[in-house]
Design a protein around this motif. Structure first.
Motif, mmCIF file in Angstrom:
data_model
loop_
_atom_site.group_PDB
_atom_site.id
_atom_site.type_symbol
_atom_site.label_atom_id
_atom_site.label_comp_id
_atom_site.label_asym_id
_atom_site.label_seq_id
_atom_site.Cartn_x
_atom_site.Cartn_y
_atom_site.Cartn_z
ATOM 1 N N VAL A 194 1.465 -6.289 -4.070
ATOM 2 C CA VAL A 194 2.203 -7.411 -3.912
ATOM 3 C C VAL A 194 3.864 -6.993 -3.699
ATOM 4 C CG1 VAL A 194 3.737 -9.278 -5.180
ATOM 5 C CG2 VAL A 194 1.260 -9.040 -5.500
ATOM 6 N N LYS A 195 4.329 -5.873 -4.364
ATOM 7 C CA LYS A 195 5.479 -5.576 -4.149
ATOM 8 C C LYS A 195 5.847 -4.824 -2.865
ATOM 9 C CE LYS A 195 6.968 -4.734 -8.893
ATOM 10 N NZ LYS A 195 7.322 -3.727 -9.931
ATOM 11 N N GLU A 196 4.649 -4.349 -2.080
ATOM 12 C CA GLU A 196 4.480 -3.649 -0.858
ATOM 13 C C GLU A 196 4.785 -4.677 0.361
ATOM 14 O OE1 GLU A 196 2.122 -0.435 0.789
ATOM 15 O OE2 GLU A 196 0.972 -1.760 1.345
ATOM 16 N N VAL A 197 3.743 -5.644 -0.069
ATOM 17 C CA VAL A 197 3.833 -6.996 0.949
ATOM 18 C C VAL A 197 5.226 -7.520 0.868
ATOM 19 C CG1 VAL A 197 3.086 -9.341 1.418
ATOM 20 C CG2 VAL A 197 1.516 -7.371 0.513
ATOM 21 N N LEU A 198 5.766 -7.714 -0.031
ATOM 22 C CA LEU A 198 7.162 -8.301 -0.236
ATOM 23 C C LEU A 198 8.245 -7.634 0.291
ATOM 24 C CD1 LEU A 198 7.118 -10.117 -3.655
ATOM 25 C CD2 LEU A 198 6.803 -11.501 -1.558
ATOM 26 N N SER A 199 8.359 -6.233 -0.017
ATOM 27 C CA SER A 199 9.149 -5.276 0.679
ATOM 28 C C SER A 199 8.992 -5.365 2.279
ATOM 29 C CB SER A 199 8.952 -3.792 -0.046
ATOM 30 O OG SER A 199 9.053 -3.956 -1.115
ATOM 31 N N ASN A 200 7.918 -5.462 2.821
ATOM 32 C CA ASN A 200 7.601 -5.377 4.243
ATOM 33 C C ASN A 200 8.130 -6.687 4.842
ATOM 34 O OD1 ASN A 200 6.236 -2.853 4.324
ATOM 35 N ND2 ASN A 200 4.209 -3.768 4.163
ATOM 36 N N TYR A 201 8.222 -7.590 4.205
ATOM 37 C CA TYR A 201 8.394 -9.085 4.796
ATOM 38 C C TYR A 201 10.198 -8.863 4.543
ATOM 39 C CZ TYR A 201 4.214 -11.639 5.119
ATOM 40 O OH TYR A 201 2.919 -12.227 5.705
ATOM 41 N N ASN A 202 10.636 -8.296 3.301
ATOM 42 C CA ASN A 202 12.006 -8.386 3.505
ATOM 43 C C ASN A 202 12.538 -7.318 4.446
ATOM 44 O OD1 ASN A 202 14.612 -8.579 1.993
ATOM 45 N ND2 ASN A 202 14.342 -6.387 1.133
ATOM 46 N N SER A 203 12.053 -6.402 4.924
ATOM 47 C CA SER A 203 12.476 -5.496 5.904
ATOM 48 C C SER A 203 12.692 -6.128 7.272
ATOM 49 C CB SER A 203 11.586 -4.299 6.191
ATOM 50 O OG SER A 203 10.329 -4.653 6.705
ATOM 51 N N ILE A 204 11.844 -7.357 7.483
ATOM 52 C CA ILE A 204 11.969 -8.049 8.755
ATOM 53 C C ILE A 204 12.751 -9.316 8.265
ATOM 54 C CG2 ILE A 204 9.877 -6.935 9.715
ATOM 55 C CD1 ILE A 204 8.352 -9.406 9.175
ATOM 56 N N GLY A 205 13.588 -9.434 7.186
ATOM 57 C CA GLY A 205 14.350 -10.511 6.914
ATOM 58 C C GLY A 205 13.838 -11.773 6.381
ATOM 59 N N LEU A 206 12.553 -11.757 6.014
ATOM 60 C CA LEU A 206 11.978 -12.875 5.277
ATOM 61 C C LEU A 206 11.957 -12.699 3.756
ATOM 62 C CD1 LEU A 206 8.897 -13.402 7.585
ATOM 63 C CD2 LEU A 206 11.121 -14.819 7.259
ATOM 64 N N GLU A 207 12.614 -13.545 2.939
ATOM 65 C CA GLU A 207 12.601 -13.500 1.726
ATOM 66 C C GLU A 207 11.898 -14.688 1.147
ATOM 67 O OE1 GLU A 207 16.251 -12.549 0.123
ATOM 68 O OE2 GLU A 207 16.502 -10.575 0.844
ATOM 69 N N PHE A 208 11.255 -14.615 -0.466
ATOM 70 C CA PHE A 208 10.716 -15.715 -0.941
ATOM 71 C C PHE A 208 11.241 -16.088 -2.236
ATOM 72 C CE2 PHE A 208 7.981 -13.617 2.090
ATOM 73 C CZ PHE A 208 7.429 -14.932 3.003
ATOM 74 N N ASP A 209 11.167 -17.251 -2.821
ATOM 75 C CA ASP A 209 11.481 -17.674 -4.059
ATOM 76 C C ASP A 209 10.435 -17.208 -5.080
ATOM 77 O OD1 ASP A 209 14.076 -18.629 -3.588
ATOM 78 O OD2 ASP A 209 12.799 -20.215 -2.364
#
Length: 231
Positions: free
Chosen positions: A85-100
Protein backbone atom coordinates in the motif's frame (compact mmCIF):
# COMPACT_ATOMS: atom_id res chain seq x y z
CA UNK A 1 -12.76 12.86 0.48
CA UNK A 2 -10.60 11.52 -2.33
CA UNK A 3 -10.36 7.76 -1.85
CA UNK A 4 -8.33 5.03 -3.50
CA UNK A 5 -9.07 1.30 -3.42
CA UNK A 6 -6.03 -0.96 -3.67
CA UNK A 7 -6.47 -4.64 -4.51
CA UNK A 8 -3.23 -6.61 -3.96
CA UNK A 9 -2.92 -9.49 -6.43
CA UNK A 10 0.56 -10.97 -6.40
CA UNK A 11 1.23 -13.92 -8.67
CA UNK A 12 2.91 -17.08 -7.45
CA UNK A 13 0.44 -18.38 -4.87
CA UNK A 14 1.76 -21.73 -3.64
CA UNK A 15 -1.31 -23.13 -1.88
CA UNK A 16 -3.68 -22.48 -4.78
CA UNK A 17 -1.76 -21.65 -7.99
CA UNK A 18 -2.81 -18.41 -9.71
CA UNK A 19 -5.44 -17.99 -7.02
CA UNK A 20 -6.07 -14.29 -7.65
CA UNK A 21 -7.06 -14.81 -11.29
CA UNK A 22 -8.56 -18.28 -10.94
CA UNK A 23 -12.04 -18.34 -12.50
CA UNK A 24 -14.75 -18.29 -9.84
CA UNK A 25 -18.33 -18.62 -11.09
CA UNK A 26 -17.35 -17.25 -14.50
CA UNK A 27 -15.02 -14.42 -13.42
CA UNK A 28 -11.41 -14.08 -12.23
CA UNK A 29 -11.27 -13.96 -8.44
CA UNK A 30 -10.03 -10.36 -8.32
CA UNK A 31 -13.04 -9.25 -10.40
CA UNK A 32 -15.33 -9.41 -7.36
CA UNK A 33 -13.25 -6.90 -5.39
CA UNK A 34 -13.00 -4.55 -8.38
CA UNK A 35 -16.78 -4.80 -8.90
CA UNK A 36 -17.58 -4.12 -5.23
CA UNK A 37 -15.30 -1.06 -5.26
CA UNK A 38 -16.89 0.22 -8.48
CA UNK A 39 -20.44 -0.27 -7.23
CA UNK A 40 -19.71 1.55 -3.96
CA UNK A 41 -19.17 4.77 -5.94
CA UNK A 42 -16.64 5.94 -3.37
CA UNK A 43 -13.32 5.80 -5.22
CA UNK A 44 -11.57 8.13 -7.60
CA UNK A 45 -9.08 5.34 -8.31
CA UNK A 46 -9.40 1.54 -8.17
CA UNK A 47 -5.96 0.05 -8.53
CA UNK A 48 -4.71 -3.54 -8.66
CA UNK A 49 -1.17 -3.97 -7.38
CA UNK A 50 0.51 -6.93 -9.07
CA UNK A 51 3.94 -8.12 -10.12
CA UNK A 52 2.60 -9.86 -13.24
CA UNK A 53 1.88 -8.49 -16.71
CA UNK A 54 -0.68 -11.28 -17.16
CA UNK A 55 -2.46 -10.35 -13.94
CA UNK A 56 -2.31 -6.68 -14.95
CA UNK A 57 -4.16 -7.43 -18.20
CA UNK A 58 -6.79 -9.43 -16.31
CA UNK A 59 -7.21 -6.56 -13.84
CA UNK A 60 -7.62 -4.01 -16.65
CA UNK A 61 -10.23 -6.22 -18.33
CA UNK A 62 -12.16 -6.11 -15.05
CA UNK A 63 -12.09 -2.31 -15.05
CA UNK A 64 -9.20 -1.64 -12.65
CA UNK A 65 -6.24 0.65 -13.15
CA UNK A 66 -2.70 -0.78 -13.24
CA UNK A 67 -0.42 2.20 -13.93
CA UNK A 68 2.68 0.40 -12.69
CA UNK A 69 3.77 -3.05 -11.53
CA UNK A 70 4.82 -3.93 -8.03
CA UNK A 71 8.53 -3.79 -7.22
CA UNK A 72 10.56 -6.98 -6.72
CA UNK A 73 11.11 -6.00 -3.09
CA UNK A 74 7.37 -6.20 -2.44
CA UNK A 75 6.69 -9.27 -4.57
CA UNK A 76 7.94 -12.03 -2.27
CA UNK A 77 6.28 -14.09 0.44
CA UNK A 78 7.65 -11.86 3.18
CA UNK A 79 6.15 -8.62 1.87
CA UNK A 80 3.27 -7.23 3.90
CA UNK A 81 0.12 -5.77 2.40
CA UNK A 82 0.91 -2.45 4.08
CA UNK A 83 4.34 -2.32 2.42
CA UNK A 84 2.51 -2.73 -0.88
CA UNK A 85 0.00 0.00 0.00
CA UNK A 86 2.73 2.47 0.93
CA UNK A 87 4.60 1.70 -2.28
CA UNK A 88 1.47 2.32 -4.37
CA UNK A 89 0.68 5.58 -2.58
CA UNK A 90 4.29 6.75 -2.92
CA UNK A 91 4.22 6.01 -6.65
CA UNK A 92 1.03 8.01 -7.08
CA UNK A 93 2.47 10.81 -4.96
CA UNK A 94 5.51 10.97 -7.24
CA UNK A 95 3.22 11.86 -10.15
CA UNK A 96 1.27 14.42 -8.13
CA UNK A 97 -1.70 12.33 -7.01
CA UNK A 98 -2.63 12.27 -3.33
CA UNK A 99 -5.58 10.67 -1.54
CA UNK A 100 -7.37 11.21 1.77
CA UNK A 101 -8.03 7.53 2.44
CA UNK A 102 -6.97 4.14 1.18
CA UNK A 103 -9.17 1.05 1.25
CA UNK A 104 -7.31 -2.24 1.02
CA UNK A 105 -9.55 -4.92 -0.50
CA UNK A 106 -8.08 -8.41 -0.51
CA UNK A 107 -9.13 -10.31 -3.66
CA UNK A 108 -9.54 -13.43 -1.52
CA UNK A 109 -12.77 -11.98 -0.07
CA UNK A 110 -15.09 -12.26 -3.10
CA UNK A 111 -18.33 -12.21 -1.09
CA UNK A 112 -17.66 -8.78 0.39
CA UNK A 113 -20.27 -6.51 -1.21
CA UNK A 114 -20.34 -2.82 -2.11
CA UNK A 115 -22.75 -2.18 0.78
CA UNK A 116 -20.05 -3.39 3.18
CA UNK A 117 -17.59 -0.85 1.81
CA UNK A 118 -20.20 1.91 1.96
CA UNK A 119 -21.15 1.02 5.54
CA UNK A 120 -17.50 0.88 6.59
CA UNK A 121 -16.90 4.38 5.21
CA UNK A 122 -20.05 5.64 6.95
CA UNK A 123 -18.64 4.25 10.20
CA UNK A 124 -15.33 6.01 9.51
CA UNK A 125 -17.19 9.33 9.23
CA UNK A 126 -19.60 8.66 12.09
CA UNK A 127 -16.78 7.86 14.52
CA UNK A 128 -14.39 10.46 13.07
CA UNK A 129 -11.99 7.53 12.98
CA UNK A 130 -8.52 7.14 11.53
CA UNK A 131 -9.04 3.52 10.58
CA UNK A 132 -11.74 0.90 10.05
CA UNK A 133 -11.03 -2.84 9.93
CA UNK A 134 -13.63 -5.48 9.16
CA UNK A 135 -14.31 -8.36 11.53
CA UNK A 136 -16.87 -11.14 11.88
CA UNK A 137 -18.08 -13.35 14.68
CA UNK A 138 -15.87 -16.33 15.51
CA UNK A 139 -17.35 -19.65 14.45
CA UNK A 140 -16.61 -21.11 17.91
CA UNK A 141 -15.76 -19.54 21.23
CA UNK A 142 -12.04 -19.67 22.08
CA UNK A 143 -13.17 -20.83 25.53
CA UNK A 144 -13.95 -24.16 23.85
CA UNK A 145 -10.49 -24.37 22.27
CA UNK A 146 -7.35 -26.04 23.54
CA UNK A 147 -3.83 -27.10 22.77
CA UNK A 148 -2.86 -30.76 23.01
CA UNK A 149 0.35 -32.29 24.21
CA UNK A 150 1.89 -35.30 22.48
CA UNK A 151 -0.30 -37.90 24.23
CA UNK A 152 -3.54 -35.86 23.76
CA UNK A 153 -4.27 -35.82 27.50
CA UNK A 154 -7.56 -33.94 28.12
CA UNK A 155 -7.97 -33.84 31.89
CA UNK A 156 -6.27 -30.47 32.45
CA UNK A 157 -8.37 -28.87 29.73
CA UNK A 158 -11.54 -30.32 31.27
CA UNK A 159 -10.73 -28.56 34.53
CA UNK A 160 -10.68 -25.14 32.87
CA UNK A 161 -13.39 -25.70 30.24
CA UNK A 162 -16.18 -23.14 30.35
CA UNK A 163 -19.09 -25.56 30.76
CA UNK A 164 -21.79 -23.15 29.61
CA UNK A 165 -24.30 -23.19 26.74
CA UNK A 166 -23.09 -21.33 23.66
CA UNK A 167 -25.77 -18.65 24.14
CA UNK A 168 -24.31 -17.65 27.52
CA UNK A 169 -20.73 -17.30 26.34
CA UNK A 170 -19.38 -13.86 25.51
CA UNK A 171 -19.26 -13.21 21.76
CA UNK A 172 -15.78 -13.15 20.22
CA UNK A 173 -14.78 -11.64 16.88
CA UNK A 174 -11.91 -12.17 14.45
CA UNK A 175 -10.37 -10.16 11.63
CA UNK A 176 -11.86 -11.39 8.34
CA UNK A 177 -9.44 -9.75 5.89
CA UNK A 178 -12.15 -8.13 3.76
CA UNK A 179 -11.88 -4.36 4.37
CA UNK A 180 -9.10 -2.16 5.73
CA UNK A 181 -9.61 1.62 5.55
CA UNK A 182 -6.90 4.05 6.62
CA UNK A 183 -6.71 7.83 6.49
CA UNK A 184 -3.54 9.13 4.87
CA UNK A 185 -1.16 11.93 5.70
CA UNK A 186 1.75 13.09 3.56
CA UNK A 187 4.68 14.54 5.48
CA UNK A 188 7.68 15.63 3.42
CA UNK A 189 6.68 13.19 0.67
CA UNK A 190 6.44 10.35 3.19
CA UNK A 191 3.19 8.37 3.27
CA UNK A 192 1.75 8.00 6.78
CA UNK A 193 -1.20 5.63 7.37
CA UNK A 194 -3.22 6.67 10.40
CA UNK A 195 -4.62 4.02 12.74
CA UNK A 196 -4.48 5.33 16.30
CA UNK A 197 -8.29 5.72 16.38
CA UNK A 198 -9.47 2.43 14.88
CA UNK A 199 -12.93 0.84 14.92
CA UNK A 200 -14.30 -2.54 13.88
CA UNK A 201 -16.85 -2.90 11.11
CA UNK A 202 -18.78 -6.11 11.74
CA UNK A 203 -19.63 -8.27 8.72
CA UNK A 204 -21.65 -11.47 8.62
CA UNK A 205 -19.74 -14.75 8.40
CA UNK A 206 -21.06 -15.62 4.94
CA UNK A 207 -19.68 -12.42 3.45
CA UNK A 208 -16.42 -13.06 5.29
CA UNK A 209 -15.35 -16.15 3.35
CA UNK A 210 -11.59 -15.88 2.81
CA UNK A 211 -10.14 -18.04 0.04
CA UNK A 212 -6.90 -19.78 0.90
CA UNK A 213 -7.48 -23.39 -0.15
CA UNK A 214 -9.35 -25.25 -2.87
CA UNK A 215 -12.09 -26.08 -0.34
CA UNK A 216 -12.55 -22.37 0.41
CA UNK A 217 -12.76 -21.75 -3.32
CA UNK A 218 -15.43 -24.42 -3.82
CA UNK A 219 -17.43 -23.11 -0.86
CA UNK A 220 -17.35 -19.54 -2.23
CA UNK A 221 -18.43 -20.82 -5.64
CA UNK A 222 -21.35 -22.69 -4.09
CA UNK A 223 -22.48 -19.55 -2.25
CA UNK A 224 -22.17 -17.38 -5.35
CA UNK A 225 -24.22 -19.79 -7.43
CA UNK A 226 -26.93 -20.33 -4.83
CA UNK A 227 -27.15 -17.27 -2.59
CA UNK A 228 -25.50 -14.33 -4.37
CA UNK A 229 -27.37 -14.23 -7.68
CA UNK A 230 -26.43 -10.61 -8.46
CA UNK A 231 -22.68 -11.28 -8.24
Amino acid sequence: MKNIAIIPARSGSKGLPDKNIRVLNGHPLLYYSVKAAQESGLFSEIMVSTDSEVYAEVAKSCGASVPFLRSKENSNDGSSSWDVVKEVLSNYNSIGLEFDTVCLLQPTSPLRESKDIINAYELLNEKDADAITSVCECEHSPLWCMTLDNDHYLSEFRKSLADLPRQKLKQYYRFNGAIYIRKIEYIQNQVILLESKEYAYVMDRMGSVDIDTINDFKYAEYLLKNLFDDM
